[in-house]
Enzyme design. Structure first.
Site, short mmCIF file in Angstrom:
data_model
loop_
_atom_site.label_atom_id
_atom_site.label_comp_id
_atom_site.label_asym_id
_atom_site.label_seq_id
_atom_site.Cartn_x
_atom_site.Cartn_y
_atom_site.Cartn_z
N TYR A 1 7.74 -1.99 -7.90
CA TYR A 1 8.61 -0.81 -7.95
C TYR A 1 9.37 -0.75 -9.27
CZ TYR A 1 7.61 -0.38 -2.98
OH TYR A 1 6.98 -0.23 -1.78
N ASP B 1 -1.05 2.02 1.05
CA ASP B 1 0.26 1.93 0.43
C ASP B 1 0.10 1.61 -1.07
OD1 ASP B 1 3.32 1.73 1.04
OD2 ASP B 1 2.89 -0.17 0.04
N HIS C 1 3.28 5.03 8.96
CA HIS C 1 2.83 4.61 7.64
C HIS C 1 1.77 3.51 7.75
CE1 HIS C 1 3.11 3.77 3.35
NE2 HIS C 1 3.28 2.48 3.63
#
Length: 350
Positions: free
Chosen positions: A269, A161, A328
């Site tokens: 982010y 990730d 994921h």
């Protein structure tokens, strides 16, 4: 001048899209909460004490330690295996911690000194203030300085990730510190640029929502961090094998490490917005020239599997291994299959 204008226009677009998503999420959340009555309203603001590390994590045979880098940053890490063995450095994603690597640590501790550290903003690692402090330049530089601070000439990087996004960049800026690269469900920049169609745009809605101040923290921490359980065990994550779901106690491990301050992890982010600048690092190579293994759970709900193929152009020597039925969280869904792929890769690149 033109480049700066493009950066600011793009940055503004990030905020505009984030605001639109924020309005939608706020309206939806308020309506559903109010319809749930007093109990729903009370539970929305519920927050339990997760200061004690759950026993399930204490039972993992690792040593807990800290390392301080030459930039003055302090990083929390766990490690296993003999220190005179080659370094295998594990890098977690969002919203994770060292515990995500428990299976891999046990598997490879006999051949490597396996180290899983908490990135800046996570766990008991330092949490610098300011969104720009979470720019990719800082994250890449952290990895280089950790390898050096641990006393190793180079490391095999194992990442997932957000950790994977960082691992794609480290070999380009610090090629002398990297031996091999193993990445799980994380595309490189080229793949993101080429694969960012409308479908992927919808899957990445949260990236834009996280541009907003305060609201992401409120939503993530609501209902005693219910988002963590939904992320790891929710149907949208595509987990087919129900036995691989995390238990409540295992989810509490993640709550223990990120529950008190979620701003740092969310800033990863926010810092993708081009208005924020980093250290100005200069890449030594355009592509990763080290052997790369890209492992991909094909049921990833956030990242389309086409990104795995598109990532091939970012490396000169890359192997892509698709894990059918894995989500994921491929390293936790199918640890044995993941380890088999890593074993094969390491044998081929001795």
């Amino acid at each position: 001048m033109a480049g700066m204008l493009v950066r600011w226009i793009t940055g503004l677009l990030f905020f505009v899209i984030g605001f639109i998503w924020a309005v939608f999420v706020v309206v939806t959340t308020v309506v559903t909460t109010l319809f749930g009555g007093k109990k729903a309203i009370t539970s929305f603001f519920e927050k339990k004490d997760h200061s004690e590390l759950p026993e399930v994590a204490k039972a993992v045979d690792v040593q807990h330690d800290f390392v301080r880098t030459k930039s003055g940053m302090k990083f929390e890490y766990v490690h296993a295996g003999e220190a005179d063995k080659p370094l295998m450095l594990c890098m977690h994603g969002f919203p994770e911690c060292w515990y995500s690597w428990r299976y891999l640590i046990e598997k490879f501790r006999d051949r490597y000194h396996v180290v899983a550290f908490h990135s800046r903003g996570y766990g008991n690692s330092d949490k610098p203030k300011g969104i720009n402090k979470y720019h990719m330049d800082y994250l890449v530089n952290d990895v280089a300085e950790i390898i050096e601070a641990l006393g190793y000439p180079r490391a095999t990087l194992v990442a997932h990730d957000w950790g994977g996004a960082i691992a794609w960049e480290v070999p380009k800026y610090f090629p002398h510190l990297v031996d091999k690269v193993i990445i799980m469900n994380a595309p490189n920049k080229t793949a993101v640029e080429k694969g960012s169609g409308f479908n992927q745009f919808l899957k990445s809605w949260y990236v834009f929502l996280y541009q907003m101040p305060y609201l992401p923290e409120l939503l993530v921490q609501s209902k005693d961090l219910i988002m963590l359980g939904s992320a790891f065990n929710g149907k949208k994550m595509g987990i087919k094998n129900k036995s691989n779901k995390l238990t409540r106690e295992e989810i509490d491990v993640y709550k223990h490490y990120i529950g008190n301050d979620i701003t740092g992890p969310i800033n990863y982010y926010r810092a993708t917005n081009p208005i924020y600048r980093g250290l100005g690092l200069k890449a030594k190579t355009r592509k990763v020239v080290h052997p790369v293994l890209l492992i991909w759970g094909d049921q990833d709900a956030a990242l389309g599997k086409e990104l795995a193929e598109l990532s091939k152009v970012g490396a000169t020597d890359i192997t892509v291994a698709m894990i059918p039925g894995a989500s994921h969280w491929v390293n936790q869904d199918e640890p044995e299959k993941v380890h088999d792929q890593i074993e094969k890769f390491l044998m081929q690149n001795q």
